[in-house]
Design a protein around this motif. Structure first.
Motif, PDB file in Angstrom:
ATOM      1  N   PRO A 165       0.818  -1.213   0.000  1.00 42.81           N
ATOM      2  CA  PRO A 165       0.000   0.000   0.000  1.00 42.81           C
ATOM      3  C   PRO A 165       0.851   1.261   0.000  1.00 42.81           C
ATOM      4  O   PRO A 165       2.058   1.213   0.214  1.00 42.81           O
ATOM      5  CB  PRO A 165      -0.731  -0.115   1.325  1.00 42.81           C
ATOM      6  N   GLU A 190      -1.193   4.981  -6.306  1.00 36.82           N
ATOM      7  CA  GLU A 190      -2.237   4.044  -5.882  1.00 36.82           C
ATOM      8  C   GLU A 190      -3.620   4.583  -6.252  1.00 36.82           C
ATOM      9  O   GLU A 190      -4.439   3.877  -6.842  1.00 36.82           O
ATOM     10  CB  GLU A 190      -2.116   3.831  -4.371  1.00 36.82           C
ATOM     11  N   SER A 228       3.887   7.265  -4.151  1.00 36.45           N
ATOM     12  CA  SER A 228       3.220   5.959  -4.143  1.00 36.45           C
ATOM     13  C   SER A 228       1.737   6.120  -3.792  1.00 36.45           C
ATOM     14  O   SER A 228       0.889   5.377  -4.276  1.00 36.45           O
ATOM     15  CB  SER A 228       3.919   5.006  -3.182  1.00 36.45           C
ATOM     16  N   GLN A 254       5.433  -1.197  -7.283  1.00 37.74           N
ATOM     17  CA  GLN A 254       4.373  -0.938  -6.317  1.00 37.74           C
ATOM     18  C   GLN A 254       3.179  -1.866  -6.563  1.00 37.74           C
ATOM     19  O   GLN A 254       2.410  -2.132  -5.665  1.00 37.74           O
ATOM     20  CB  GLN A 254       3.948   0.516  -6.453  1.00 37.74           C
TER      21      GLN A 254
END
Lengths: 286, 331, 349
Positions: A60, C47, C43, A225
């Protein structure tokens, strides 16, 4: 008179032996104590992260829920390929030195070079593979990561193979030769079998060493990721994720890093036990 | 078995081989297998050749700029682009030495305990437990060192060393200065811990290969357990033991992440072991990712090359020792 | 043994092949690498952006130096750096540069009896501490700006980042800006030869040494100090006011600055003028090629950056970063017009 002198001397030797063995016990306790504190630190910090979601969700961003699935899959893929590439090279090269070379200059050279490779800092190996694969290909890739890991596997496996084959009594080989067994069968069926326990230890040490390596992967496989199974693209992996998350400001990331470290440590443990179990099983069968 | 015996056997077996003339596929397999072993042995040479080549070509700029000063100078200043490797070289040698000083005897003790003393029930679990140490990622060692070992050294070990050994003339200088908890000594100890599983598991493995008959005969003439270990087992397994030690030394010199956390990362050489220092690997880990200037990058790669040279020298030394040991043993 | 090895290798080989073959089905659309400092926010944006658009942007922190090297080696689609490249460096490499997000650097202290935010420091004092000229907390220079504060007679242990970092770059840039002696003797870089003190690895290392050593002072990223409740010191800004580190103070530094004055927006927000400005503020930058071999990837990357600079601002605030002022965002997006495909056509319209 002479007899009593001998007895005192013998007693002295007994005491010396006791002291030495006592020190050996002490050394083992030190080893176990250190192991205990490290494991406790690991469990203390990481247990709270060991939620089932660690195995089902992707890494995450801070503040989001997530797990380490992509990193776990990537590490398994790259370690497997790395070990599958490196182990045969190490074993066969080691076999040549131990069984075929008859101590020639070339064999001594290979062994010497191998010892140098053993202590090459993993970051150097990473840079070498970066120049070799990443730059020509124009992008980071899991293949490059696997090759870097394989290069780290080879010297460990080679070294243990040579050492363990060297301990196989030559009478065994001669007995096989006397039966007219071709050499390749002697080596694979007799020598490997006799040295298996030791060679397995070598492979396990190699797996243990590469599965926690950050430096060779950072410049080769990079990290990812997201979920990716493309070996030709950047791939997620546990060591780099642990490294990035452990040093971040965010508590949820730090927890995941510790959880990842627990996973690596205990996977190694399981593999180790499994390998030994298989080895015993196969030696019992014969 | 005497020399003549084995000679007869091998002569006989080779005679048989030619007499039987191995059938086609078997011969092919033999060729293939033998060929592939030498191919992969050559591949190992090639890999190292490749690594060394990339290091040499990468470090050319640093050596052509600084010459031999690069090795002997203590400067390390990215701002003025002045680089010298003396401090990292010293740190690498010192931390590895400390690691071996503690790591080898403890590993030997563990191996002796596991092969000679330990009750059979505990043997398997204990050896797996020690090997588990090898599976812990090095960054965990680093963080453990930072939060557990360093405070422990700072509060207990280092003050004690300063007050006892620190007062000894001559030796005292190694243990002077404020207890920081991090520095060369702590880094050496963490390395010792990291190499213990490598050395001890190899030692245990080779100790177990000693033929029981050899040991029994020694016991039969009245040797103590220790004497059997020291005079029979160790000489019999010396090649394997030295191999294990080399494996550990290799790891100690090349380890990056764990050292970086506890060594204090100073590019100055201090006389005290309690003072912060720097190793070649930790310098690479700290600075490589952030270096952009060509000379800076080249100097870091040159450090890597120096580590190779150090390893080369250490290994040559070990080789000479081994040859001498073999000669003394009469082989 | 033989059987087992054969089987084992068989399994391994099959595993490897199957892993390889599933591969090509999905590909990462955009890849970038570089600075560590913005890694968490990039990040987060990636996401969320993937959830909205399905486009995956994989950013990895390998260090600012790594970011510059990788974009030059063309192994990534964009690089990221905390230390901006100069105009000449940019034009010789054919790169364009723009800031993405702002953060700050905070001095953290460990002085027994003194709570967070009680100690006041000035730039020159901070420089003197790291030069080894101010060595005790009772030093008159410190006492002069802290009237009424009972400072202990304790020696100062300066802690610095041992690993090369944008944080050290911005910290030394500030010290050089306020103290000429720092510029002459130590200089500005991602790692410098600190005359005194102890080096900790990463924010983590600096924080650990600082919290363990009484009388120590270190410097860490704002997000790190805030998330871990580290005791900080107030800093005197260019206008002479003592301010606490917070988002408003960083924003004040960014909004007052003249970004267009430097090519590639390569402005370092050290010691900006303004009554509420935090003096050690810094932006982090993106590097892209002006002429793109893969225009579709470049366009996707720019759309992502557009999302981050506009809709992503709340995410930045949540992670203790500071979004860029609106006027600057407009300037940045206007600058993207210079990015072209191989045939010279504009990618961002």
């Amino acid at each position: 008179m002479a007899a009593t002198l001998d007895m005192t001397r013998y007693r002295g030797r007994q005491v010396q032996s006791r002291i030495a063995l006592g020190l050996a016990c002490a050394a083992t306790s030190v080893g176990l104590f250190v192991l205990g504190t490290i494991l406790l630190t690991l469990l203390w910090n990481g247990l709270s992260a060991l939620h089932p979601t660690i195995l089902t969700q992707m890494t995450p961003a801070p503040g989001s829920k997530g797990g380490l699935l992509n990193a776990i899959a990537g590490t398994i893929a790259m370690t497997t390929v790395g070990v599958a590439l490196g182990t045969p090279v190490g074993i066969l090269a080691g076999t040549w030195i131990a069984e075929y070379s008859r101590g020639s200059v070339l064999a001594q050279m290979v062994q010497f070079v191998n010892d140098i490779l053993l202590s090459a800092p993993s970051i150097i190996v990473g840079l070498f593979v970066y120049e070799l694969m990443v730059v020509p290909m124009g992008h980071f890739s899991a293949w490059a990561g696997s090759v870097a890991l394989a290069i780290l596997v080879v010297p460990v496996v080679l070294r243990t193979t040579v050492d363990m084959l060297g301990l196989v009594p030559s009478a065994l080989r001669e007995a096989a030769a006397a039966l007219g067994t071709p050499k390749w069968r002697t080596v694979t069926m007799v020598c490997y079998r006799a040295a298996m326990q030791g060679m397995l230890t070598g492979i396990m040490l190699a797996v243990a060493r590469v599965s926690g390596e950050t430096a060779p992967l950072l410049f080769t496989a990079l990290n990812n990721q997201f979920w990716s199974t493309n070996m030709n693209a950047p791939m997620a992996n546990l060591p780099v994720v642990i490294f990035q998350f452990a040093l971040s400001p965010y508590e949820d990331w730090q927890h995941l890093a510790w959880g990842g470290a627990i996973l690596i440590t205990f996977t190694i443990l399981t593999l180790n036990i499994l390998a030994r179990f298989l080895a015993t099983l196969s030696s019992l069968k014969q | 078995m005497t020399v003549t015996d084995s000679a007869t056997i091998s002569a006989a077996s080779s005679a048989r081989k030619t007499a039987l003339t191995l059938r086609g596929p078997q011969k092919l397999f033999d060729l293939l297998f033998g060929g592939s072993t030498i191919f992969f042995a050559a591949l190992v040479l090639l890999i190292l050749g490749g690594v060394v080549f990339s290091l040499v070509s990468g470090s050319r700029l640093a050596f052509s700029t600084f010459g031999t000063d690069f090795i002997f100078s203590q400067f390390w200043n990215p701002v003025t682009s002045k680089f010298g490797a003396r401090a990292p070289i010293y740190g690498t040698l010192m931390t590895s030495f400390i690691a071996m000083l503690f790591g080898v005897p403890i590993s030997f003790g563990i191996a002796v305990f596991l092969t000679e003393v330990c009750p059979p029930v505990l043997k398997r679990p204990l050896s797996v437990a020690i090997e588990l140490l090898a599976g812990i990622p090095s960054i965990i060692y680093g963080i453990w060192g930072l939060f557990f070992l360093a405070p422990f050294m700072q509060s207990y070990v280092e003050p004690y060393l300063t007050s006892t050994l620190g007062a000894v003339p001559g030796l005292g200088i190694l243990f002077s200065g404020p207890p920081l908890g991090i520095g060369i000594l702590t880094a050496g100890i963490i390395l010792a811990i990291m190499i213990i599983p490598f050395i001890s598991s190899i030692m245990r493995e080779v100790f177990e290969t000693v033929p029981v008959m050899l040991k029994e005969s020694a016991y039969g003439i009245g040797c103590t357990t220790w004497e059997v270990m020291w005079n029979i087992v160790l000489p019999y397994t010396r090649v394997g033991v030295i191999g294990g030690v080399m494996l550990g030394l290799g790891r100690a010199m090349g380890e990056t992440m764990a050292v970086t956390f506890v060594i204090g990362n100073s590019h100055r050489i201090a006389s005290s072991l309690l003072a912060p220092g720097q190793t070649i690997s930790s310098t690479l880990a700290n600075e490589f990712t952030e270096a952009t200037e060509d000379l800076y990058t080249s100097s870091l790669i040159a450090l890597g090359l120096i580590l190779f040279v150090i390893t080369f020298i250490v290994l040559s030394f070990a080789k000479v020792m081994l040859i001498r040991a073999n000669r003394q043993a009469g082989n | 043994m033989n059987m087992i090895t054969t089987k084992l290798f068989g399994v391994l080989a099959v595993g490897a092949i199957s892993v390889a073959s599933i591969g090509s089905a999905q590909a990462i659309d955009i890849s970038g690498a570089g600075a560590t400092f913005p890694y968490p926010i990039y990040s987060k944006w990636a996401e969320n952006y993937k959830k909205i658009t399905g486009v995956g942007l994989n950013y990895q922190s390998i260090g600012s130096g790594g970011g510059v090297k990788q974009i030059k080696a063309k192994t990534v689609d964009f690089g990221a750096t905390d230390a901006p490249l100069t105009g000449s460096e940019l034009s010789s490499a054919g790169l364009t540069q723009f800031p993405m997000v702002i953060g700050g650097i905070v001095p953290v202290v460990n002085i027994p009896g003194i709570a967070s935010g009680q100690l006041k420091l000035t730039g020159p004092i901070l420089a003197d501490i790291y030069l080894g000229k101010v060595t005790t907390w009772k030093d008159p220079e410190i006492a002069a700006v802290n009237p009424g504060l009972a400072l202990p007679d304790l020696s100062i242990a300066p802690i610095y980042r041992s690993d090369g970092s944008g944080t050290t770059y911005n910290f030394t840039y500030y010290l050089a800006a306020v103290k000429p002696e720092w510029k002459d003797t130590v200089g500005v870089n991602k790692s410098v030869d600190f005359p005194v003190g102890l080096g900790g690895k990463g924010n983590e290392g600096v924080a650990a040494f600082t919290s363990r050593t009484a009388g120590s002072i270190g410097y860490v990223e704002f997000a790190y100090a805030l998330q871990n409740n580290l005791p900080f010191a107030l800093m005197q800004n260019k206008d002479g006011n003592f301010v606490a580190p917070n988002s408003a103070a960083f924003q004040a530094a960014a909004s007052g600055a003249d970004w267009a004055s430097i090519p590639g927006f390569g402005l370092i927000l050290a010691n900006q003028a303004g009554p509420t400005v935090w003096p050690m503020t810094a932006a982090t930058f993106i590097l892209m090629y002006k002429q793109q071999d893969k225009p579709d990837v470049a366009k996707a990357a720019l759309s992502f950056f557009d999302y981050a600079l506009t809709k992503g601002q709340q995410d930045a605030l949540k992670l203790d970063y500071v979004p860029l002022p609106d006027a600057l965002v407009q300037q940045i997006e206007a600058s993207w017009k210079s990015i072209t495909a191989a045939d010279g056509s504009q990618i961002w319209k």
